[in-house]
Design a protein around this motif. Structure first.
Motif, PDB file in Angstrom:
ATOM      1  N   SER A 514      59.623 -27.171  14.346  1.00 19.24           N
ATOM      2  CA  SER A 514      60.511 -27.130  15.516  1.00 19.24           C
ATOM      3  C   SER A 514      60.580 -25.768  16.191  1.00 19.24           C
ATOM      4  O   SER A 514      60.954 -25.677  17.355  1.00 19.24           O
ATOM      5  N   ALA A 515      60.234 -24.710  15.445  1.00 18.61           N
ATOM      6  CA  ALA A 515      60.433 -23.361  15.994  1.00 18.61           C
ATOM      7  C   ALA A 515      59.310 -22.924  16.937  1.00 18.61           C
ATOM      8  O   ALA A 515      59.429 -21.869  17.568  1.00 18.61           O
ATOM      9  N   LEU A 516      58.238 -23.698  17.033  1.00 22.64           N
ATOM     10  CA  LEU A 516      57.151 -23.410  18.000  1.00 22.64           C
ATOM     11  C   LEU A 516      56.770 -21.933  17.957  1.00 22.64           C
ATOM     12  O   LEU A 516      56.947 -21.207  18.935  1.00 22.64           O
ATOM     13  N   GLN A 517      56.191 -21.505  16.822  1.00 24.63           N
ATOM     14  CA  GLN A 517      55.976 -20.079  16.576  1.00 24.63           C
ATOM     15  C   GLN A 517      54.578 -19.574  16.925  1.00 24.63           C
ATOM     16  O   GLN A 517      54.128 -18.566  16.383  1.00 24.63           O
ATOM     17  N   ASP A 518      53.869 -20.268  17.792  1.00 28.46           N
ATOM     18  CA  ASP A 518      52.610 -19.733  18.309  1.00 28.46           C
ATOM     19  C   ASP A 518      52.536 -20.082  19.793  1.00 28.46           C
ATOM     20  O   ASP A 518      53.232 -20.987  20.264  1.00 28.46           O
ATOM     21  N   PRO A 519      51.691 -19.362  20.537  1.00 27.25           N
ATOM     22  CA  PRO A 519      51.682 -19.550  22.002  1.00 27.25           C
ATOM     23  C   PRO A 519      51.278 -20.959  22.444  1.00 27.25           C
ATOM     24  O   PRO A 519      51.806 -21.459  23.445  1.00 27.25           O
ATOM     25  N   ILE A 520      50.378 -21.600  21.740  1.00 25.13           N
ATOM     26  CA  ILE A 520      49.942 -22.945  22.141  1.00 25.13           C
ATOM     27  C   ILE A 520      51.092 -23.936  21.948  1.00 25.13           C
ATOM     28  O   ILE A 520      51.413 -24.736  22.841  1.00 25.13           O
ATOM     29  N   ALA A 521      51.710 -23.888  20.777  1.00 23.44           N
ATOM     30  CA  ALA A 521      52.843 -24.781  20.515  1.00 23.44           C
ATOM     31  C   ALA A 521      53.960 -24.520  21.522  1.00 23.44           C
ATOM     32  O   ALA A 521      54.557 -25.455  22.064  1.00 23.44           O
ATOM     33  N   ALA A 522      54.217 -23.246  21.789  1.00 21.47           N
ATOM     34  CA  ALA A 522      55.300 -22.900  22.718  1.00 21.47           C
ATOM     35  C   ALA A 522      54.998 -23.447  24.116  1.00 21.47           C
ATOM     36  O   ALA A 522      55.892 -23.916  24.822  1.00 21.47           O
ATOM     37  N   ARG A 523      53.724 -23.407  24.508  1.00 25.28           N
ATOM     38  CA  ARG A 523      53.353 -23.869  25.854  1.00 25.28           C
ATOM     39  C   ARG A 523      53.405 -25.394  25.952  1.00 25.28           C
ATOM     40  O   ARG A 523      53.865 -25.943  26.962  1.00 25.28           O
ATOM     41  N   LEU A 524      52.961 -26.078  24.900  1.00 24.34           N
ATOM     42  CA  LEU A 524      52.776 -27.534  25.007  1.00 24.34           C
ATOM     43  C   LEU A 524      53.953 -28.362  24.510  1.00 24.34           C
ATOM     44  O   LEU A 524      54.042 -29.547  24.821  1.00 24.34           O
ATOM     45  N   LEU A 525      54.829 -27.775  23.709  1.00 28.37           N
ATOM     46  CA  LEU A 525      55.767 -28.615  22.953  1.00 28.37           C
ATOM     47  C   LEU A 525      57.237 -28.332  23.226  1.00 28.37           C
ATOM     48  O   LEU A 525      58.111 -28.829  22.508  1.00 28.37           O
ATOM     49  N   THR A 526      57.514 -27.595  24.259  1.00 29.94           N
ATOM     50  CA  THR A 526      58.913 -27.233  24.538  1.00 29.94           C
ATOM     51  C   THR A 526      59.816 -28.463  24.561  1.00 29.94           C
ATOM     52  O   THR A 526      59.484 -29.475  25.188  1.00 29.94           O
ATOM     53  N   GLY A 527      60.941 -28.382  23.885  1.00 27.73           N
ATOM     54  CA  GLY A 527      61.920 -29.466  23.915  1.00 27.73           C
ATOM     55  C   GLY A 527      61.616 -30.611  22.965  1.00 27.73           C
ATOM     56  O   GLY A 527      62.319 -31.625  22.977  1.00 27.73           O
ATOM     57  N   CYS A 528      60.602 -30.450  22.113  1.00 30.10           N
ATOM     58  CA  CYS A 528      60.184 -31.563  21.245  1.00 30.10           C
ATOM     59  C   CYS A 528      61.240 -31.900  20.193  1.00 30.10           C
ATOM     60  O   CYS A 528      61.957 -31.038  19.707  1.00 30.10           O
ATOM     61  N   LYS A 529      61.294 -33.173  19.819  1.00 31.36           N
ATOM     62  CA  LYS A 529      62.053 -33.600  18.644  1.00 31.36           C
ATOM     63  C   LYS A 529      61.259 -33.204  17.396  1.00 31.36           C
ATOM     64  O   LYS A 529      60.018 -33.147  17.432  1.00 31.36           O
ATOM     65  N   ALA A 530      61.968 -32.998  16.290  1.00 28.09           N
ATOM     66  CA  ALA A 530      61.345 -32.404  15.097  1.00 28.09           C
ATOM     67  C   ALA A 530      59.988 -33.018  14.742  1.00 28.09           C
ATOM     68  O   ALA A 530      58.996 -32.311  14.585  1.00 28.09           O
ATOM     69  N   GLN A 531      59.929 -34.332  14.622  1.00 25.85           N
ATOM     70  CA  GLN A 531      58.679 -34.965  14.158  1.00 25.85           C
ATOM     71  C   GLN A 531      57.584 -34.954  15.228  1.00 25.85           C
ATOM     72  O   GLN A 531      56.456 -35.367  14.956  1.00 25.85           O
ATOM     73  N   LYS A 532      57.924 -34.489  16.439  1.00 30.57           N
ATOM     74  CA  LYS A 532      56.926 -34.447  17.509  1.00 30.57           C
ATOM     75  C   LYS A 532      56.476 -33.021  17.850  1.00 30.57           C
ATOM     76  O   LYS A 532      55.708 -32.831  18.794  1.00 30.57           O
ATOM     77  N   CYS A 533      56.946 -32.044  17.076  1.00 25.56           N
ATOM     78  CA  CYS A 533      56.599 -30.657  17.371  1.00 25.56           C
ATOM     79  C   CYS A 533      55.260 -30.316  16.733  1.00 25.56           C
ATOM     80  O   CYS A 533      55.166 -29.489  15.811  1.00 25.56           O
ATOM     81  N   PHE A 534      54.232 -30.961  17.228  1.00 23.97           N
ATOM     82  CA  PHE A 534      52.911 -30.815  16.613  1.00 23.97           C
ATOM     83  C   PHE A 534      51.832 -31.008  17.655  1.00 23.97           C
ATOM     84  O   PHE A 534      51.960 -31.856  18.551  1.00 23.97           O
ATOM     85  N   VAL A 535      50.756 -30.243  17.548  1.00 25.00           N
ATOM     86  CA  VAL A 535      49.579 -30.489  18.372  1.00 25.00           C
ATOM     87  C   VAL A 535      48.340 -30.143  17.535  1.00 25.00           C
ATOM     88  O   VAL A 535      48.351 -29.186  16.758  1.00 25.00           O
ATOM     89  N   ASP A 536      47.309 -30.970  17.675  1.00 24.65           N
ATOM     90  CA  ASP A 536      46.076 -30.780  16.892  1.00 24.65           C
ATOM     91  C   ASP A 536      45.167 -29.785  17.612  1.00 24.65           C
ATOM     92  O   ASP A 536      44.112 -30.151  18.131  1.00 24.65           O
ATOM     93  N   HIS A 537      45.579 -28.546  17.655  1.00 27.41           N
ATOM     94  CA  HIS A 537      44.831 -27.490  18.354  1.00 27.41           C
ATOM     95  C   HIS A 537      44.564 -26.359  17.368  1.00 27.41           C
ATOM     96  O   HIS A 537      45.478 -25.940  16.652  1.00 27.41           O
ATOM     97  N   ILE A 538      43.349 -25.840  17.380  1.00 26.24           N
ATOM     98  CA  ILE A 538      42.971 -24.859  16.355  1.00 26.24           C
ATOM     99  C   ILE A 538      43.744 -23.544  16.461  1.00 26.24           C
ATOM    100  O   ILE A 538      43.929 -22.847  15.462  1.00 26.24           O
ATOM    101  N   GLU A 539      44.208 -23.204  17.656  1.00 23.67           N
ATOM    102  CA  GLU A 539      44.962 -21.949  17.779  1.00 23.67           C
ATOM    103  C   GLU A 539      46.464 -22.151  17.544  1.00 23.67           C
ATOM    104  O   GLU A 539      47.229 -21.193  17.577  1.00 23.67           O
ATOM    105  N   ALA A 540      46.871 -23.383  17.327  1.00 20.37           N
ATOM    106  CA  ALA A 540      48.304 -23.663  17.115  1.00 20.37           C
ATOM    107  C   ALA A 540      48.624 -23.484  15.630  1.00 20.37           C
ATOM    108  O   ALA A 540      48.946 -24.426  14.906  1.00 20.37           O
ATOM    109  N   TYR A 541      48.558 -22.203  15.204  1.00 23.92           N
ATOM    110  CA  TYR A 541      48.647 -21.932  13.758  1.00 23.92           C
ATOM    111  C   TYR A 541      50.015 -22.233  13.171  1.00 23.92           C
ATOM    112  O   TYR A 541      50.134 -22.451  11.971  1.00 23.92           O
TER     113      TYR A 541
END
Ligand code: 9MR
Length: 567
Positions: A514-541
Motif C-alpha cells: 500500500s505504501a507505493l515505495q518506488d516511482p513506478i508504483a507511485a505513478r501507476l497505483l495511486t489510491g489503490c486498495k491494499a490487494q490492488k497495490c501491485f504492478v508486474d513491472h521490473i522497476e516496481a521493486y
C-alpha cells in the motif's frame, strides 16, 4: 504494466486439490445470487450452482460473490468457471502442481547463490552464469572485504558464498538468516512430525545432489557457512555486505564492478546468526559433527557478544548500495536466539533468558505475522516442534497461541472476497511473504490439532497467491495462466534485455504494498486498495521484487501442502 485486465471470475489458476474445498470469486455488483457453471476442457458443463453475494471488502474494494464448487471432485485439467459471459482462467483439479512447487520454490536458492558458478546442468543453459563476487574482473569480490570507511573496523573478512538477498547483490544477515532458518525448519518439521522422505538426497538439481545428505540441508548450508563468516573477531556479527553504490538493472553478479563493504556489526545480526547456527548445530549433529561443533561454537560466542552489546542497532540510514534492514526492537531476536540455544544445548542460562522473555509462549504471534524484523514466532515454532526440557503446559500454551491466531485468520478470511490470512489494514512491502508465513501458522495449527479447518485455510491462502485475487495474477512465476513475469531481478531481466531470461518457475513476487515505495508504483497505483497495490513491472521493486525470505516461506508452505495431498 498489467498484461491483461483483471478477470471478473478469479480462481486458483494452477490447481484445486481433490477432496478439499474449492472456492472462486465473482466480481459483481449484483445483489442477488448468480448462476455459475463449471466446464471441463471440452467445454461441457459438469456442474452448476448459485453464487453467494458478499458485498465489498476493505482489502480489494470489489463487490464479490463466493463461488463454491467443492461438490465437484473429478481430477482433470483445463476446467473453467463461467457466469453469464464471464469466464475464468483455466485450472486443474489435481495434485501434481503443488508437488512440483515444493521443489521449484527450493530451486530459487541455487539460482541465487553467490561465489559459485551456476551450472547449466542443474538449471538449463538460459540460467547458467559465472560465479559472482570472487574478485574476477570487473568484480571486486567478497574475498577480502573491508568495513565502511565511516565505521572502520581494522580488519577484512572473507565472506564469499551465501545467497544474494533478492534482485540486488547484497547479502544481509538478518534476512538471509531467517531464510536459512525457514528452509531448515521445513526439513526439521518434516523429520519431527511430517514426512521427510520427499526432502531426501537427490531431490533438487544442485551440485550436492548425490552426496548422501538431504539436498535441502546442502542448500541451506551454503547460506549458514556464509553467516558464520560474517562474525567479527569479538563475536559480534556484521549486519550486511553489499555494493558501495546501488547498481542498475540488468546486471549479472559477475559483472558488478562496485566495491563491496561490510556494514558495522549489530545486535540483531549477531542474535540472528546465533539462532540459525544453534539450529544448524542440532540438525548436523550426526550428519557432520565437525560442522555442528563449529556452528555451536560460533553461536555460543555470538550469543555472549549480543548479551554484552544488547543495543547495537543497525544504522537506519545505511541504505546506499543496499537495503538498511534496520530494526530497533530486539527483544524478539533475543527470544528467538534463546529458544534455539536452549533447544540445542538444554543449558539453564538459556532457559532463564527464554522463560523470562516477554515473548515467551507465543506472545509475539499476531495477525500481521513475522518477518526479518519480527522473529519471535520462529522461536515458538522451534519450541513447539523440537523436544526440549520445557514443561508440557508451556508447550501446550505455545501451541494454543498458534491456534488462537489461526482462528483469527479464519474468521477474517470468511469475510473477504479474496481470502488471504493477513491483517485487514494496509498491506506492507512483501505482503505475499507475510501471507505465506501466516499460511504456515494455519499449517502449524493443523499440525498441532488435526482440525480440518486449518488445512482448508492453508489451501485457501494458496488460492490467493496463485490467482484468486483482484488483479488475477498468480504471484508465483511459471505457475498459472497469468503468472507475474517481470519480477525485479538483475539477471532475470528479460523485460529490459531480450537476451536475458524471465524468472525460473517457483519464485514468489513480494506482492501488493500500500505504501507505493518506488516511482513506478507511485505513478501507476495511486489510491489503490491494499490487494490492488501491485504492478508486474521490473522497476516496481517495492511490489514486484523477489527475495530469499519470501521464497523460504513459499518453500515451507508448498512443502507442507505437498505432504498433505494424498494422490
Ligand atoms: O523486505 C524488505 C522490507 O521489509 C522493507 O520494508 C524494505 C525497505 O526497507 O526493504 C525490503 O528489503 C529489500 C532490501 O532492502 C534490499 N534487497 C531487496 C529487499 C526486498 O525488496
Amino acid at each position: 504494466d498489467p498484461a491483461q485486465p483483471a478477470k471478473k471470475i478469479n480462481v486458483n489458476q494452477v490447481a484445486y486439490v481433490p477432496g478439499l474445498a474449492k472456492h472462486a470469486t465473482l466480481t459483481s455488483t449484483a445483489t442477488t445470487p448468480q448462476t455459475w457453471t463449471l466446464k471441463n476442457s471440452a467445454g461441457t458443463a459438469v456442474a452448476t450452482g448459485q453464487t453467494a453475494p458478499k458485498g465489498a471488502d476493505a482489502e480489494s474494494g470489489d463487490s464479490t460473490h463466493l463461488i463454491d464448487f467443492s461438490g465437484y471432485d473429478t481430477p482433470g485439467t483445463g476446467y473453467t468457471l463461467t457466469v453469464g459471459t464471464e469466464t475464468s482462467y483455466p485450472f486443474d483439479i489435481a495434485t501434481d502442481a503443488i508437488k512440483r512447487l515444493r521443489y521449484d520454490s527450493l530451486a530459487y536458492f541455487y539460482h541465487n547463490r553467490s561465489g559459485i558458478e551456476i551450472d547449466a546442468q542443474y538449471v538449463g543453459a538460459q540460467y547458467a552464469r559465472p560465479a559472482g563476487h570472487l574478485n574476477v574482473a570487473p568484480n571486486q569480490g567478497d574475498n577480502n572485504v573491508p568495513c565502511l570507511s565511516t565505521v572502520p573496523c581494522g580488519y577484512t573478512l572473507d565472506v564469499r558464498g551465501g545467497w544474494y538477498d533478492a534482485g540486488d547483490h547484497g547479502k544481509y544477515v538478518v534476512n538471509g538468516g531467517i531464510s536459512a532458518w525457514q528452509v531448515l525448519n521445513t526439513y526439521e518439521r518434516a523429520v519431527r512430525i511430517g514426512d521427510a522422505a520427499p526432502l531426501g538426497d537427490g531431490k533438487l538439481n544442485i551440485p550436492e545432489k548425490a552426496n548422501g545428505v538431504p539436498d535441502i540441508l546442502d542448500e541451506a548450508r551454503w547460506e549458514v557457512e556464509f553467516l558464520l563468516k560474517m562474525q567479527a573477531p569479538d563475536g559480534m556479527v556484521h549486519h550486511k555486505i553489499h555494493d558501495q553504490n546501488w547498481t542498475g538493472l540488468p546486471l549479472l553478479p559477475h559483472q558488478d564492478p562496485q566495491a563491496r563493504r561490510l556494514s558495522a556489526t549489530s545486535t540483531a545480526a549477531t542474535l540472528n546468526m546465533a539462532a540459525v547456527a544453534a539450529q544448524a548445530a542440532r540438525i548436523w549433529k550426526t550428519i557432520d559433527p565437525a560442522f555442528s561443533a563449529k556452528a555451536l561454537a560460533a553461536a555460543t560466542k555470538a550469543y555472549a557478544a549480543a548479551k554484552a552489546n544488547p543495543n547495537k542497532i543497525a544504522d537506519p540510514n545505511d541504505g546506499t548500495g543496499g537495503g538498511s534492514y534496520s530494526d530497533s526492537t530486539l527483544t524478539d531476536e533475543f527470544y528467538w536466539a534463546a529458544a534455539e540455544m536452549f533447544t540445542t544445548t538444554g543449558e539453564a542460562a538459556y532457559r532463564t533468558d527464554l522463560t523470562s522473555s516477554t515473548h515467551f509462549k507465543g506472545k509475539s504471534l499476531n495477525a500481521r505475522g513475522f518477518d526479518w524484523g519480527s522473529t519471535g514466532p520462529l522461536g515458538d515454532i522451534t519450541l513447539a516442534l523440537v523436544p526440549n526440557g520445557l514443561p508440557a503446559a508451556d508447550i501446550a500454551a505455545i501451541k494454543s497461541a498458534f491456534t488462537t491466531v489461526a482462528d483469527a485468520h479464519l474468521s477474517q478470511m470468511a469475510t473477504q472476497g479474496y481470502p488471504a490470512p493477513y491483517r485487514t489494514e494496509s498491506y506492507d512491502w512483501g505482503s505475499n511473504g507475510l501471507v505465506a508465513n501466516n499460511i504456515s501458522v494455519l499449517a502449524l495449527a493443523h499440525d498441532f490439532t488435526g482440525a480440518a479447518k486449518y488445512r482448508e485455510g492453508v489451501f485457501q491462502g494458496l488460492n490467493y497467491l496463485l490467482g484468486r485475487n483482484p488483479l488475477s495474477y498468480s504471484y508465483v512465476t511459471g505457475y498459472g495462466d497469468q503468472p507475474v513475469k517481470n519480477v525485479h531481478h538483475r539477471h532475470w531481466a528479460n523485460q529490459l534485455d531480450a537476451t536475458l531470461p524471465t524468472a525460473p518457475a517457483g519464485a514468489l513476487s513480494g506482492g501488493p504494498n500500500s505504501a507505493l515505495q518506488d516511482p513506478i508504483a507511485a505513478r501507476l497505483l495511486t489510491g489503490c486498495k491494499a490487494q490492488k497495490c501491485f504492478v508486474d513491472h521490473i522497476e516496481a521493486y517495492s511490489v514486484n521484487e523477489v527475495t530469499v525470505n519470501w521464497n523460504s516461506a513459499l518453500a515451507w508452505i508448498s512443502s507442507w501442502a505437498a505432504e498433505k495431498v494424498t494422490t
